[in-house]
Design an enzyme around this catalytic site. Structure first.
Site, PDB file in Angstrom:
ATOM      1  N   ARG A 134       1.953   4.954  -0.162  1.00  0.00           N
ATOM      2  CA  ARG A 134       1.289   6.227   0.091  1.00  0.00           C
ATOM      3  C   ARG A 134       2.119   7.364  -0.488  1.00  0.00           C
ATOM      4  O   ARG A 134       3.316   7.199  -0.760  1.00  0.00           O
ATOM      5  CB  ARG A 134       1.046   6.402   1.593  1.00  0.00           C
ATOM      6  CG  ARG A 134      -0.071   5.484   2.093  1.00  0.00           C
ATOM      7  CD  ARG A 134      -0.403   5.726   3.558  1.00  0.00           C
ATOM      8  NE  ARG A 134      -1.683   5.143   3.920  1.00  0.00           N
ATOM      9  CZ  ARG A 134      -1.868   3.875   4.311  1.00  0.00           C
ATOM     10  NH1 ARG A 134      -0.819   3.061   4.371  1.00  0.00           N
ATOM     11  NH2 ARG A 134      -3.061   3.430   4.621  1.00  0.00           N
ATOM     12  N   GLY A 163      -1.470  -7.696   7.360  1.00  0.00           N
ATOM     13  CA  GLY A 163      -0.114  -7.198   7.514  1.00  0.00           C
ATOM     14  C   GLY A 163       0.282  -6.977   8.954  1.00  0.00           C
ATOM     15  O   GLY A 163       1.125  -7.688   9.500  1.00  0.00           O
ATOM     16  N   HIS A 203      -8.221  -5.849   7.342  1.00  0.00           N
ATOM     17  CA  HIS A 203      -8.012  -4.827   8.360  1.00  0.00           C
ATOM     18  C   HIS A 203      -8.267  -5.403   9.754  1.00  0.00           C
ATOM     19  O   HIS A 203      -9.381  -5.803  10.077  1.00  0.00           O
ATOM     20  CB  HIS A 203      -8.870  -3.571   8.170  1.00  0.00           C
ATOM     21  CG  HIS A 203      -8.234  -2.354   8.792  1.00  0.00           C
ATOM     22  ND1 HIS A 203      -7.359  -1.540   8.110  1.00  0.00           N
ATOM     23  CD2 HIS A 203      -8.304  -1.852  10.034  1.00  0.00           C
ATOM     24  CE1 HIS A 203      -6.935  -0.576   8.903  1.00  0.00           C
ATOM     25  NE2 HIS A 203      -7.492  -0.744  10.082  1.00  0.00           N
ATOM     26  N   HIS A 261       0.864  -1.181   0.000  1.00  0.00           N
ATOM     27  CA  HIS A 261       0.000   0.000   0.000  1.00  0.00           C
ATOM     28  C   HIS A 261       0.902   1.233   0.000  1.00  0.00           C
ATOM     29  O   HIS A 261       1.154   1.838   1.047  1.00  0.00           O
ATOM     30  CB  HIS A 261      -0.907  -0.020   1.231  1.00  0.00           C
ATOM     31  CG  HIS A 261      -1.973   1.021   1.212  1.00  0.00           C
ATOM     32  ND1 HIS A 261      -3.233   0.811   1.726  1.00  0.00           N
ATOM     33  CD2 HIS A 261      -1.990   2.296   0.756  1.00  0.00           C
ATOM     34  CE1 HIS A 261      -3.968   1.895   1.585  1.00  0.00           C
ATOM     35  NE2 HIS A 261      -3.220   2.817   1.009  1.00  0.00           N
ATOM     36  N   GLU A 277      -2.589  -1.735  -3.157  1.00  0.00           N
ATOM     37  CA  GLU A 277      -3.684  -0.964  -2.567  1.00  0.00           C
ATOM     38  C   GLU A 277      -3.339   0.513  -2.601  1.00  0.00           C
ATOM     39  O   GLU A 277      -2.175   0.884  -2.541  1.00  0.00           O
ATOM     40  CB  GLU A 277      -3.886  -1.349  -1.099  1.00  0.00           C
ATOM     41  CG  GLU A 277      -4.286  -2.774  -0.844  1.00  0.00           C
ATOM     42  CD  GLU A 277      -4.462  -3.040   0.642  1.00  0.00           C
ATOM     43  OE1 GLU A 277      -5.053  -4.088   0.973  1.00  0.00           O
ATOM     44  OE2 GLU A 277      -4.013  -2.216   1.469  1.00  0.00           O
TER      45      GLU A 277
END
Length: 238
Positions: free
Chosen positions: A45, A213, A190, A43, A70
């Site tokens: 960012r 994760g 999540h 993911h 993601e």
């Protein structure tokens, strides 16, 4: 069988805290695959505080299981995904300063935007998934965007699990049912961990994939990475 995709963001966080290349993110991904993971999730960012954009290119060159990227579909993210062409892209509406993902899409309000973005990815043969809360209307809205799958945001389930797991999972089971009726594949992620994962899987029989994760890497500090991945796989496929 429900696939386990290991999110390696926390490996990158540890590397970035010290500088250099220890732990090696690419080697960690290869080891996760060798230990039984059926996918690798990252993911990235905008501030690259854990996974860097270069990591994504480096991983694409070596990952042999399913590669899942993601992120919030900003122009830079879209450009990255189209260049790398992972097996799956998961669209997450997180703000740039978010510590972690904290909400699903409003698929009704953002339908036109999602339709456009998803069309770009699907034109390149990339499977798409939308991060959503377990709300039937949002699942139905996701089906109108052209996405292949949804990923149910499971923080609420995880937080309520120990107090009342039946109540905690109920909206997720209902959302899973609606997803199946709409022809959508189902992912989840999540705050899933060794305590709550098996029950979720039991109640969502059409669950195709989970992305885990933080909890998995925390468990690996005590159990070792190879053993931890096997423990998670046993919770999914029993």
């Amino acid at each position: 069988m429900t696939k386990l995709s290991v999110n390696i963001n926390k490996i990158a966080t540890l590397r970035n805290a010290r500088g250099g290349n220890r732990p090696n993110v690419v080697q960690a991904a290869l080891d996760c695959e060798r230990f039984g993971a059926q996918g690798i999730t990252v993911h990235p960012r905008p501030d690259e505080r854990h996974i860097r954009f270069q990591d994504v290119y480096d991983l694409k060159a070596v990952v042999t299981t399913e590669f899942n990227i993601e992120g919030n579909p900003t122009p830079d993210f879209i450009k990255l995904v189209l260049a790398v062409k992972p097996e799956q892209v998961t669209l997450v509406p997180d703000a740039p300063d978010a510590i972690t993902s904290n909400a699903g899409w409003d698929t009704l309000q953002h339908k036109d935007f999602l339709v456009d973005v998803i069309a770009q990815f699907k034109a390149e043969g990339i499977r798409t998934s939308i991060f959503v809360d377990p709300i039937n209307a949002q699942v139905e809205g996701a089906a109108l965007t052209g996405t292949d799958r949804i990923e149910l945001y499971t923080e609420a389930y995880a937080h309520q699990y120990h107090a009342n797991r039946e109540a905690a999972v109920k909206p997720y089971a209902e959302a899973a049912r609606v997803a199946k009726e709409c022809g959508l594949g189902l992912n989840a992620g999540h705050d899933l961990d060794l305590d709550n994962l098996r029950y979720l899987k039991e109640q969502l029989p059409n669950l195709a994939e989970v992305s885990i994760g933080h909890a998995l890497i925390c468990d690996a500090l005590y159990y070792g990475l190879e053993n931890t991945i096997q423990l998670y796989l046993r919770q999914l496929n029993f």
